[in-house]
Design a protein around this motif. Structure first.
Motif, PDB file in Angstrom:
ATOM      1  N   TYR A   1       0.839  -1.193   0.000  1.00 24.02           N
ATOM      2  CA  TYR A   1       0.000   0.000   0.000  1.00 24.02           C
ATOM      3  C   TYR A   1       0.874   1.243   0.000  1.00 24.02           C
ATOM      4  CZ  TYR A   1      -3.612  -3.335   1.145  1.00 24.02           C
ATOM      5  OH  TYR A   1      -4.459  -4.392   1.109  1.00 24.02           O
ATOM      6  N   ILE A   2       0.578   2.135  -0.907  1.00 25.81           N
ATOM      7  CA  ILE A   2       1.349   3.364  -1.030  1.00 25.81           C
ATOM      8  C   ILE A   2       0.512   4.508  -0.466  1.00 25.81           C
ATOM      9  CG2 ILE A   2       2.429   4.970  -2.633  1.00 25.81           C
ATOM     10  CD1 ILE A   2       2.713   2.573  -4.553  1.00 25.81           C
ATOM     11  N   GLN A   3       1.057   5.181   0.511  1.00 23.50           N
ATOM     12  CA  GLN A   3       0.373   6.312   1.121  1.00 23.50           C
ATOM     13  C   GLN A   3       0.728   7.558   0.319  1.00 23.50           C
ATOM     14  OE1 GLN A   3      -0.947   6.019   4.600  1.00 23.50           O
ATOM     15  NE2 GLN A   3      -1.788   8.065   4.647  1.00 23.50           N
ATOM     16  N   CYS A   4      -0.256   8.122  -0.333  1.00 22.62           N
ATOM     17  CA  CYS A   4      -0.024   9.309  -1.145  1.00 22.62           C
ATOM     18  C   CYS A   4      -0.257  10.563  -0.308  1.00 22.62           C
ATOM     19  CB  CYS A   4      -0.957   9.334  -2.349  1.00 22.62           C
ATOM     20  SG  CYS A   4      -0.692   7.963  -3.473  1.00 22.62           S
ATOM     21  N   GLU A   5       0.529  11.567  -0.619  1.00 18.96           N
ATOM     22  CA  GLU A   5       0.377  12.828   0.075  1.00 18.96           C
ATOM     23  C   GLU A   5      -0.736  13.619  -0.591  1.00 18.96           C
ATOM     24  OE1 GLU A   5       3.350  16.266   0.824  1.00 18.96           O
ATOM     25  OE2 GLU A   5       4.359  14.371   1.243  1.00 18.96           O
ATOM     26  N   LYS A   6      -1.746  13.993   0.190  1.00 12.61           N
ATOM     27  CA  LYS A   6      -2.862  14.747  -0.370  1.00 12.61           C
ATOM     28  C   LYS A   6      -2.561  16.233  -0.238  1.00 12.61           C
ATOM     29  CE  LYS A   6      -6.241  11.257   0.835  1.00 12.61           C
ATOM     30  NZ  LYS A   6      -7.429  10.940   1.630  1.00 12.61           N
ATOM     31  N   PRO A   7      -2.711  16.955  -1.349  1.00 16.23           N
ATOM     32  CA  PRO A   7      -2.431  18.385  -1.271  1.00 16.23           C
ATOM     33  C   PRO A   7      -3.541  19.118  -0.507  1.00 16.23           C
ATOM     34  CG  PRO A   7      -3.251  17.834  -3.440  1.00 16.23           C
ATOM     35  CD  PRO A   7      -3.081  16.532  -2.690  1.00 16.23           C
TER      36      PRO A   7
ATOM     37  N   SER B   1      -3.254  29.163  -7.451  1.00 17.07           N
ATOM     38  CA  SER B   1      -2.802  28.149  -6.489  1.00 17.07           C
ATOM     39  C   SER B   1      -3.377  26.778  -6.837  1.00 17.07           C
ATOM     40  CB  SER B   1      -3.170  28.551  -5.062  1.00 17.07           C
ATOM     41  OG  SER B   1      -4.568  28.609  -4.913  1.00 17.07           O
ATOM     42  N   LEU B   2      -4.621  26.724  -7.316  1.00 13.62           N
ATOM     43  CA  LEU B   2      -5.193  25.440  -7.754  1.00 13.62           C
ATOM     44  C   LEU B   2      -4.457  24.905  -8.978  1.00 13.62           C
ATOM     45  CD1 LEU B   2      -9.028  26.034  -7.370  1.00 13.62           C
ATOM     46  CD2 LEU B   2      -7.536  24.722  -5.891  1.00 13.62           C
ATOM     47  N   LYS B   3      -4.078  25.797  -9.874  1.00 11.60           N
ATOM     48  CA  LYS B   3      -3.344  25.378 -11.070  1.00 11.60           C
ATOM     49  C   LYS B   3      -1.988  24.784 -10.683  1.00 11.60           C
ATOM     50  CE  LYS B   3      -1.379  27.068 -15.340  1.00 11.60           C
ATOM     51  NZ  LYS B   3      -0.923  28.252 -16.050  1.00 11.60           N
ATOM     52  N   GLU B   4      -1.298  25.404  -9.727  1.00 13.41           N
ATOM     53  CA  GLU B   4      -0.004  24.879  -9.270  1.00 13.41           C
ATOM     54  C   GLU B   4      -0.153  23.503  -8.642  1.00 13.41           C
ATOM     55  OE1 GLU B   4       2.130  27.483  -6.699  1.00 13.41           O
ATOM     56  OE2 GLU B   4       2.011  29.160  -8.107  1.00 13.41           O
ATOM     57  N   ILE B   5      -1.222  23.315  -7.871  1.00  9.61           N
ATOM     58  CA  ILE B   5      -1.450  22.002  -7.251  1.00  9.61           C
ATOM     59  C   ILE B   5      -1.650  20.943  -8.324  1.00  9.61           C
ATOM     60  CG2 ILE B   5      -3.107  20.668  -5.885  1.00  9.61           C
ATOM     61  CD1 ILE B   5      -3.475  23.172  -4.145  1.00  9.61           C
ATOM     62  N   LEU B   6      -2.434  21.267  -9.345  1.00  9.17           N
ATOM     63  CA  LEU B   6      -2.685  20.303 -10.420  1.00  9.17           C
ATOM     64  C   LEU B   6      -1.426  20.008 -11.231  1.00  9.17           C
ATOM     65  CD1 LEU B   6      -6.163  21.472 -11.712  1.00  9.17           C
ATOM     66  CD2 LEU B   6      -5.637  19.421 -10.417  1.00  9.17           C
TER      67      LEU B   6
END
Length: 101
Positions: A35-41, A88-93
């Motif tokens: 299981y890989i724990q992904c970092e949620k932004p 900021s949403l664009k950078e996250i994506l």
């Protein structure tokens, strides 16, 4: 002579029975889930909209929208907050990696 032939054949037969055959090595494939724990932004909240007033003015047969200085500042602040939020949403994506599968 017959005795020696029998003795040799008996010795060959006895020695071949005494040697253990090599055991075959069996590899078993065991699949374990990883299981890989992904970092949620952290997604920023949408900025609050501040209401303002504009006026519709008829000038030389055409309609124009006007705002006084205070309302113009509110409009520009609303726009800047919304634009920063969108960037900021664009950078996250853009920083999101594709999943490993």
């Amino acid at each position: 002579m017959k005795r020696t032939l029998y003795l040799i054949s008996f010795l060959i037969l006895a020695s071949s029975c005494g040697i253990k055959p090599k055991e075959k090595i069996v590899y078993k494939y065991i699949e374990k889930p990883v299981y890989i724990q992904c970092e949620k932004p952290v997604i920023p909240k949408k900025p609050e909209f501040i209401t303002y007033q504009i006026f519709r003015v008829k000038f030389e047969g055409k309609y124009y929208y006007c705002a006084n200085v205070e309302n113009a500042k509110i409009i520009s602040e609303n726009w800047l907050k919304y634009r920063n939020w969108c960037e900021s949403l664009k950078e996250i994506l853009e920083n999101q990696r594709a999943p490993p599968w």
